[in-house]
Design a protein around this motif. Structure first.
Motif, mmCIF file in Angstrom:
data_model
loop_
_atom_site.group_PDB
_atom_site.id
_atom_site.type_symbol
_atom_site.label_atom_id
_atom_site.label_comp_id
_atom_site.label_asym_id
_atom_site.label_seq_id
_atom_site.Cartn_x
_atom_site.Cartn_y
_atom_site.Cartn_z
ATOM 1 N N UNK A 1 4.741 2.619 13.045
ATOM 2 C CA UNK A 1 4.566 1.587 14.071
ATOM 3 C C UNK A 1 3.101 1.422 14.468
ATOM 4 N N UNK A 2 2.388 2.534 14.659
ATOM 5 C CA UNK A 2 1.014 2.469 15.164
ATOM 6 C C UNK A 2 -0.021 2.202 14.073
ATOM 7 N N UNK A 3 0.262 2.648 12.841
ATOM 8 C CA UNK A 3 -0.731 2.466 11.778
ATOM 9 C C UNK A 3 -0.395 1.316 10.841
ATOM 10 N N UNK A 4 0.895 1.061 10.639
ATOM 11 C CA UNK A 4 1.307 0.102 9.620
ATOM 12 C C UNK A 4 1.456 0.741 8.259
ATOM 13 N N UNK A 5 1.275 2.053 8.183
ATOM 14 C CA UNK A 5 1.353 2.794 6.929
ATOM 15 C C UNK A 5 2.419 3.890 7.027
ATOM 16 N N UNK A 6 2.962 4.268 5.869
ATOM 17 C CA UNK A 6 3.886 5.399 5.802
ATOM 18 C C UNK A 6 3.096 6.701 5.772
ATOM 19 N N UNK A 7 3.709 7.768 6.259
ATOM 20 C CA UNK A 7 3.085 9.093 6.166
ATOM 21 C C UNK A 7 2.775 9.366 4.695
ATOM 22 N N UNK A 8 1.604 9.907 4.435
ATOM 23 C CA UNK A 8 1.160 10.156 3.064
ATOM 24 C C UNK A 8 0.259 9.053 2.544
ATOM 25 N N UNK B 1 -0.955 3.640 0.888
ATOM 26 C CA UNK B 1 0.256 3.916 0.102
ATOM 27 C C UNK B 1 0.144 5.352 -0.399
ATOM 28 N N UNK B 2 1.268 6.086 -0.516
ATOM 29 C CA UNK B 2 1.195 7.486 -0.960
ATOM 30 C C UNK B 2 0.568 7.711 -2.341
ATOM 31 N N UNK B 3 0.485 6.678 -3.175
ATOM 32 C CA UNK B 3 -0.152 6.809 -4.488
ATOM 33 C C UNK B 3 -1.557 6.200 -4.531
ATOM 34 N N UNK B 4 -1.994 5.542 -3.467
ATOM 35 C CA UNK B 4 -3.256 4.800 -3.479
ATOM 36 C C UNK B 4 -4.345 5.555 -2.723
ATOM 37 N N UNK B 5 -5.538 5.622 -3.333
ATOM 38 C CA UNK B 5 -6.692 6.291 -2.723
ATOM 39 C C UNK B 5 -7.957 5.497 -3.026
ATOM 40 N N UNK B 6 -9.014 5.787 -2.269
ATOM 41 C CA UNK B 6 -10.324 5.214 -2.578
ATOM 42 C C UNK B 6 -11.390 6.268 -2.337
ATOM 43 N N UNK B 7 -12.483 6.117 -3.061
ATOM 44 C CA UNK B 7 -13.597 7.063 -3.002
ATOM 45 C C UNK B 7 -14.661 6.537 -2.051
ATOM 46 N N UNK B 8 -15.270 7.460 -1.305
ATOM 47 C CA UNK B 8 -16.351 7.099 -0.393
ATOM 48 C C UNK B 8 -17.150 8.342 -0.037
ATOM 49 N N UNK B 9 -18.312 8.137 0.526
ATOM 50 C CA UNK B 9 -19.137 9.249 0.992
ATOM 51 C C UNK B 9 -18.750 9.555 2.442
ATOM 52 N N UNK B 10 -19.076 10.745 2.929
ATOM 53 C CA UNK B 10 -18.809 11.040 4.341
ATOM 54 C C UNK B 10 -19.505 10.051 5.277
ATOM 55 N N UNK C 1 -3.765 -4.731 0.954
ATOM 56 C CA UNK C 1 -4.338 -5.035 2.278
ATOM 57 C C UNK C 1 -5.564 -4.154 2.539
ATOM 58 N N UNK C 2 -5.478 -2.867 2.190
ATOM 59 C CA UNK C 2 -6.612 -1.958 2.373
ATOM 60 C C UNK C 2 -7.771 -2.366 1.469
ATOM 61 N N UNK C 3 -7.483 -2.703 0.213
ATOM 62 C CA UNK C 3 -8.545 -3.118 -0.708
ATOM 63 C C UNK C 3 -9.298 -4.324 -0.162
ATOM 64 N N UNK C 4 -8.560 -5.284 0.389
ATOM 65 C CA UNK C 4 -9.183 -6.465 0.973
ATOM 66 C C UNK C 4 -10.044 -6.094 2.179
ATOM 67 N N UNK C 5 -9.508 -5.247 3.034
ATOM 68 C CA UNK C 5 -10.247 -4.810 4.222
ATOM 69 C C UNK C 5 -11.529 -4.072 3.827
ATOM 70 N N UNK C 6 -11.441 -3.217 2.818
ATOM 71 C CA UNK C 6 -12.632 -2.489 2.349
ATOM 72 C C UNK C 6 -13.688 -3.468 1.832
ATOM 73 N N UNK C 7 -13.264 -4.457 1.034
ATOM 74 C CA UNK C 7 -14.216 -5.457 0.529
ATOM 75 C C UNK C 7 -14.875 -6.201 1.680
ATOM 76 N N UNK D 1 -1.619 -3.705 -7.196
ATOM 77 C CA UNK D 1 -1.453 -2.771 -6.080
ATOM 78 C C UNK D 1 -0.230 -3.122 -5.238
ATOM 79 N N UNK D 2 0.413 -2.107 -4.642
ATOM 80 C CA UNK D 2 1.450 -2.394 -3.645
ATOM 81 C C UNK D 2 0.827 -3.166 -2.475
ATOM 82 N N UNK D 3 1.639 -3.892 -1.729
ATOM 83 C CA UNK D 3 1.142 -4.742 -0.642
ATOM 84 C C UNK D 3 0.231 -4.005 0.331
ATOM 85 N N UNK D 4 0.641 -2.809 0.776
ATOM 86 C CA UNK D 4 -0.160 -2.080 1.768
ATOM 87 C C UNK D 4 -1.515 -1.671 1.191
ATOM 88 N N UNK D 5 -1.558 -1.283 -0.076
ATOM 89 C CA UNK D 5 -2.825 -0.907 -0.718
ATOM 90 C C UNK D 5 -3.685 -2.147 -0.970
#
Length: 172
Positions: free
Chosen positions: A106-113, A144-153, A21-27, A15-19
């Motif tokens: 600046x506020x999110x740490x993520x790029x648009x998309x 990341x603009x190519x990275x997604x994860x599945x979840x319930x509402x 980081x998200x994967x770790x946070x989700x775990x 995964x790219x660095x930003x994705x």
């Protein structure tokens, strides 16, 4: 959905660095679904839905605004099928303005998309589109603009701790 539609990451090293980081946070928050990489960008809800083989409504898009009174980030996680009614959002959080790419980064740490609903540099005021709760399964950006994860509402609400609100623009 075809297996070629995306690549599931069994190891964060792909995964790219930003994705990553998200994967770790989700775990850390007990989420068991993997972050997946789309072969094409998921910058728009339609692109993400096409890559995942799901409906546009199932894309939980993250839209960031700037609250005028204090420059606080305001995150609206909306159904990909909906346009956000800025007046409804303002009634909930105060007067808002659109956020430019620099403010978003600046506020999110993520790029648009690639703005994930969680893990922001500056914790935003967040609202969840009530229409998302009508669905069984959602896909959200994973940093990341190519990275997604599945979840319930329900998982989205639990992960963000955000209130559910009517934020969709309804045509008269």
């Amino acid at each position: 959905m075809s297996d070629e539609a995306f690549t599931e990451s069994s190891g964060d090293q792909t995964l790219p660095d930003s994705a990553r980081r998200v994967a770790q946070l989700l775990r850390e928050r007990g989420h068991t679904q993997s972050v997946v990489m789309l072969p094409e960008t998921g910058k728009t809800s339609a692109e993400a839905a096409a890559g995942l083989g799901c409906s546009v409504a199932q894309i939980a898009k993250s839209i960031l605004f700037r609250r005028r009174e204090d420059d606080a980030p305001v995150l609206v996680v909306a159904s990909g099928a909906n346009r956000v009614d800025e007046k409804k959002v303002a009634q909930q959080v105060g007067e808002i303005a659109r956020a430019d790419a620099k403010f978003v980064r600046e506020k999110t740490g993520y790029a648009i998309g690639g703005v994930c609903p969680i893990g922001h540099a500056t914790p935003p005021v967040t609202l969840i589109d009530a229409d998302l709760l009508e669905l069984d399964s959602l896909w959200a950006a994973a940093g990341h603009p190519h990275a997604v994860f599945n979840l319930s509402p329900q998982e989205l609400v639990a992960l963000t701790g955000a209130p559910v609100a009517d934020v969709a623009l309804r045509e008269a």
